[in-house]
Design an enzyme around this catalytic site. Structure first.
Site, PDB file in Angstrom:
ATOM      1  N   TYR A 167     -89.613  23.572  39.690  1.00  0.00           N
ATOM      2  CA  TYR A 167     -88.274  23.246  39.178  1.00  0.00           C
ATOM      3  C   TYR A 167     -87.593  24.475  38.577  1.00  0.00           C
ATOM      4  O   TYR A 167     -86.735  24.363  37.714  1.00  0.00           O
ATOM      5  CB  TYR A 167     -88.371  22.128  38.130  1.00  0.00           C
ATOM      6  CG  TYR A 167     -88.918  20.844  38.698  1.00  0.00           C
ATOM      7  CD1 TYR A 167     -88.097  19.939  39.357  1.00  0.00           C
ATOM      8  CD2 TYR A 167     -90.276  20.545  38.600  1.00  0.00           C
ATOM      9  CE1 TYR A 167     -88.596  18.767  39.897  1.00  0.00           C
ATOM     10  CE2 TYR A 167     -90.793  19.374  39.140  1.00  0.00           C
ATOM     11  CZ  TYR A 167     -89.949  18.489  39.786  1.00  0.00           C
ATOM     12  OH  TYR A 167     -90.449  17.335  40.322  1.00  0.00           O
ATOM     13  N   SER A 168     -87.955  25.644  39.068  1.00  0.00           N
ATOM     14  CA  SER A 168     -87.524  26.907  38.478  1.00  0.00           C
ATOM     15  C   SER A 168     -86.014  27.134  38.581  1.00  0.00           C
ATOM     16  O   SER A 168     -85.441  27.144  39.679  1.00  0.00           O
ATOM     17  CB  SER A 168     -88.267  28.062  39.165  1.00  0.00           C
ATOM     18  OG  SER A 168     -87.692  29.306  38.841  1.00  0.00           O
ATOM     19  N   ASN A 169     -85.379  27.371  37.433  1.00  0.00           N
ATOM     20  CA  ASN A 169     -83.968  27.773  37.433  1.00  0.00           C
ATOM     21  C   ASN A 169     -83.789  29.111  38.131  1.00  0.00           C
ATOM     22  O   ASN A 169     -82.768  29.354  38.771  1.00  0.00           O
ATOM     23  CB  ASN A 169     -83.466  27.882  35.988  1.00  0.00           C
ATOM     24  CG  ASN A 169     -83.486  26.559  35.257  1.00  0.00           C
ATOM     25  OD1 ASN A 169     -83.159  25.523  35.816  1.00  0.00           O
ATOM     26  ND2 ASN A 169     -83.891  26.593  33.995  1.00  0.00           N
TER      27      ASN A 169
END
Length: 306
Positions: free
Chosen positions: A68-70
């Site tokens: 879920y990395s920005n």
């Protein structure tokens, strides 16, 4: 767009009204760009622009991140804007068969990012992966996890301006430490930086010092620390905060930091009449994934509808 550019309109600094004698404000870095949000824009600013100044014949962006990395989302968006191919090294080989079910990875894929899924053990040895990729893609820009390096720190200086100089405290959520290092390096001498750690990492404090050269950061635990830890208590706070002030918070960084700050204000952590500036570092793209998990668990979801 052939380069990342400075915003043409100043980002708003919004006051949060309190009953206490504390002046609390939020600088809305999340509004800088719809997909390259908050601190990610500034951490990529010099990494990307300096790389493109070299005019590589076969430009490519390669970076690292989780499900879920920005940062993964931001790099994919930059690649799409600039028509440059992107490769994401993703922690967790089990995701290779179901990444289209993950809102962050699905969007990054739609923005053109290709993936290499690795085991968690392999991911811990990112330096070895980088060496192999450097041999395979000698002209590529390899960006570290979270975008944190010296050039990222230089970019974070643009989160500070004449309007931020008056504040006593500068507050930011801390993941890999790049934003805290930038604020530390470029803040005014009278200002105290507070970094709210959202993940347990004993190495961050020394890493921030190495990047900034200063020891003017106080590190505190954010509320419900842990990247994947999303509690109903924090979701209720995020929803309530939006209802009161009209500002959306994300469940991994700004929501956990802001809840801790509001608790500190009630407990008298900040001296009376002091001024506190909180940096909204974005991350709102992760809400879709968080809500999917919350829905599966029959829990309250993040809701920004009035």
């Amino acid at each position: 767009m052939s380069r990342l550019e400075f915003p043409t309109v100043p980002l708003p600094i919004t006051r949060i009204p309190l009953e206490k004698n504390i002046r609390l404000y939020i600088k809305r870095e999340d509004l800088i760009h719809p997909e390259i949000s908050g601190n990610k824009y500034w951490k990529l600013f010099y990494n990307v622009n300096n790389y493109l100044n070299k005019q590589p014949n076969h430009p490519k962006f390669i970076t690292f991140g989780g499900a879920y990395s920005n940062h993964i989302a931001a790099v994919a968006a930059v690649g799409k804007m600039m028509h440059i191919s992107t490769l994401g090294i993703i922690r967790g080989e089990e995701l290779s068969l179901k990444y289209q079910e993950n809102p962050t990875l699905k969007q990054a894929s739609e923005n053109g990012m290709e993936y290499l899924f690795v085991t968690r053990e392999e991911y811990r040895n990112k330096e070895n992966i980088s060496l192999e990729l450097r041999e395979k893609f000698p002209e590529a820009l390899i960006i570290p996890e979270g975008g944190t390096n010296d050039q990222a720190v230089e970019g974070v200086c643009h989160m500070l301006n004449n309007e931020t100089q008056e504040f006593d405290y500068l507050c930011t959520a801390v993941g890999t430490g790049g934003t805290a290092a930038g604020l530390s390096k470029f803040c005014e001498t009278h200002q105290q930086v507070i970094g709210y750690q959202v993940v347990q990492d004993a190495s961050v404090e020394e890493k921030v010092f190495q990047l900034s050269g200063k020891r003017n950061v106080t590190f505190l635990e954010a509320h419900d620390r842990g990247y994947g830890k999303i509690t109903e208590e924090n979701i209720r706070f995020i929803n309530s905060f939006f209802q009161k002030f009209g500002i959306p918070l994300d469940p991994v960084y700004t929501g956990k930091m802001m809840k801790k700050i509001m608790e500190q204000i009630e407990e008298g952590y900040f001296p009376e009449h002091s001024s506190v500036l909180v940096f909204h570092t974005g991350g709102l793209q992760g809400i879709a994934g968080a809500n999917e998990r919350l829905k599966q668990q029959n829990k309250t979801e993040i809701n920004f509808r009035n």
